[in-house]
Design a protein around this motif. Structure first.
Motif, PDB file in Angstrom:
ATOM      1  N   THR A 227       0.043   7.600  -5.405  1.00  0.00           N
ATOM      2  CA  THR A 227       0.578   8.308  -6.569  1.00  0.00           C
ATOM      3  C   THR A 227       0.605   7.371  -7.771  1.00  0.00           C
ATOM      4  OG1 THR A 227       2.836   7.757  -5.892  1.00  0.00           O
ATOM      5  CG2 THR A 227       1.972   9.892  -5.197  1.00  0.00           C
ATOM      6  N   SER A 228       0.302   7.908  -8.933  1.00  0.00           N
ATOM      7  CA  SER A 228       0.129   7.091 -10.143  1.00  0.00           C
ATOM      8  C   SER A 228       1.379   6.291 -10.497  1.00  0.00           C
ATOM      9  CB  SER A 228      -0.272   7.988 -11.318  1.00  0.00           C
ATOM     10  OG  SER A 228       0.689   9.012 -11.526  1.00  0.00           O
ATOM     11  N   GLU A 229       2.554   6.813 -10.148  1.00  0.00           N
ATOM     12  CA  GLU A 229       3.797   6.133 -10.539  1.00  0.00           C
ATOM     13  C   GLU A 229       4.006   4.812  -9.793  1.00  0.00           C
ATOM     14  OE1 GLU A 229       4.175  10.477 -11.271  1.00  0.00           O
ATOM     15  OE2 GLU A 229       3.595   9.231  -9.560  1.00  0.00           O
ATOM     16  N   VAL A 230       3.498   4.712  -8.572  1.00  0.00           N
ATOM     17  CA  VAL A 230       3.808   3.521  -7.772  1.00  0.00           C
ATOM     18  C   VAL A 230       2.574   2.802  -7.238  1.00  0.00           C
ATOM     19  CG1 VAL A 230       6.024   4.488  -7.044  1.00  0.00           C
ATOM     20  CG2 VAL A 230       4.004   4.856  -5.613  1.00  0.00           C
ATOM     21  N   SER A 236       3.353  -1.217  -2.865  1.00  0.00           N
ATOM     22  CA  SER A 236       2.295  -0.242  -2.593  1.00  0.00           C
ATOM     23  C   SER A 236       0.963  -0.933  -2.342  1.00  0.00           C
ATOM     24  CB  SER A 236       2.163   0.739  -3.765  1.00  0.00           C
ATOM     25  OG  SER A 236       3.324   1.513  -3.916  1.00  0.00           O
ATOM     26  N   VAL A 237       0.662  -1.929  -3.164  1.00  0.00           N
ATOM     27  CA  VAL A 237      -0.591  -2.674  -2.981  1.00  0.00           C
ATOM     28  C   VAL A 237      -0.595  -3.383  -1.629  1.00  0.00           C
ATOM     29  CG1 VAL A 237      -2.045  -4.525  -3.875  1.00  0.00           C
ATOM     30  CG2 VAL A 237      -0.912  -2.951  -5.460  1.00  0.00           C
TER      31      VAL A 237
END
Length: 272
Positions: A227-230, A236-237
């Protein structure tokens, strides 16, 4: 409609065997592995059965082997999706690789969608073999046999059995008395082996359900991390580094932890 079913929907807990049975029964095929349906031809014909005449079957290549040919099948499928206004993204780059889990997930969704349209009832008026023939030549998807070849095999098997029975009937009569105990032992062995096979099948089914369950969890995590937010957050990475690690023998945990530590150290200190 099933176009918007979530990753944790019950549709994604349908096992491999049930999916294969669903395909084979409706399309008169004999697939034994999920990846045999990776060419997209099966998916096209399933929609053709659900919406008779909507799929241009003459464009579907059941002999597709190369990536280019397979992509062409998925293009046909996408065109049908657009025509029917089915809001479902087809991840072609993953499906063409033939990985079982990716293709299983897509087929699970397709089954749910088709069942939502026809109530899970088979279209008795649909002739899958005839539709494949009308689509062009009599294409042979792996595991498919025409009714003519099936009839020929049945006749050959029948003749072989008749010959075998005749041989047994004309054989020495004393073999029945001397071989009675051997036949009893053989029957007991067959029963024991049959039980073992049944137990193994049950174990495999349970393992497949467990595998599919945890796979769905990982897919849920993957979608969340995309998701773009995280998606650019260090956590996340790091999670994606673990998910996408190519070497199955080595854990990517240390690399992920090192990335997080480095990202934390590079963060500017906030003024108090």
């Amino acid at each position: 409609m099933a176009t918007s079913i979530g990753i944790m929907d019950s549709a994604y807990f349908v096992g491999r065997n049930e999916i294969l049975t669903w395909i084979n029964n409706r399309l008169q095929l004999n697939l034994s592995r999920i990846e045999e349906a990776a060419s997209g031809a099966v998916q096209c014909q399933m929609l053709d059965m659900t919406y008779p005449g909507v799929v241009p079957m003459h464009k579907v290549n059941f002999d597709a082997k190369s990536e280019y040919e397979i992509i062409q099948n998925y293009k046909v499928l996408q065109e049908v999706f657009n025509k029917l206004k089915i809001d479902k993204h087809i991840e072609v780059t993953r499906l063409v690789k033939g990985r079982p889990l990716d293709n299983l997930e897509f087929l699970q969704w397709l089954k749910r969608y088709c069942d939502s349209v026809n109530g899970g009832i088979m279209n008795e008026n649909y002739n899958p073999v005839e539709r494949r023939v009308k689509g062009g030549k009599d294409r042979n998807i792996k595991g498919f046999k025409s009714s003519k070849s099936l009839h020929s095999n049945a006749m050959n098997n029948s003749s072989s059995l008749d010959a075998l029975n005749l041989h047994r009937a004309s054989g020495p009569k004393h073999s029945r008395s001397t071989g009675g105990s051997d036949e009893a032992n053989l029957s007991a062995e067959v029963q024991a082996l049959s039980k073992q096979v049944t137990d193994l099948k049950l174990s495999v089914d349970l393992l497949e359900k467990e595998r599919d369950f945890y796979f769905s969890k990982l897919r849920d995590i993957e979608i969340l991390c995309q998701t773009s937010e995280v998606e650019n957050e260090p956590v996340s990475v790091a999670i994606k580094k673990i998910l996408y690690a190519a070497d199955a023998k080595e854990s990517a945990l240390e690399e992920a932890q090192a990335y997080i530590e480095e990202a934390v150290e590079d963060e500017p200190e906030t003024e108090t």
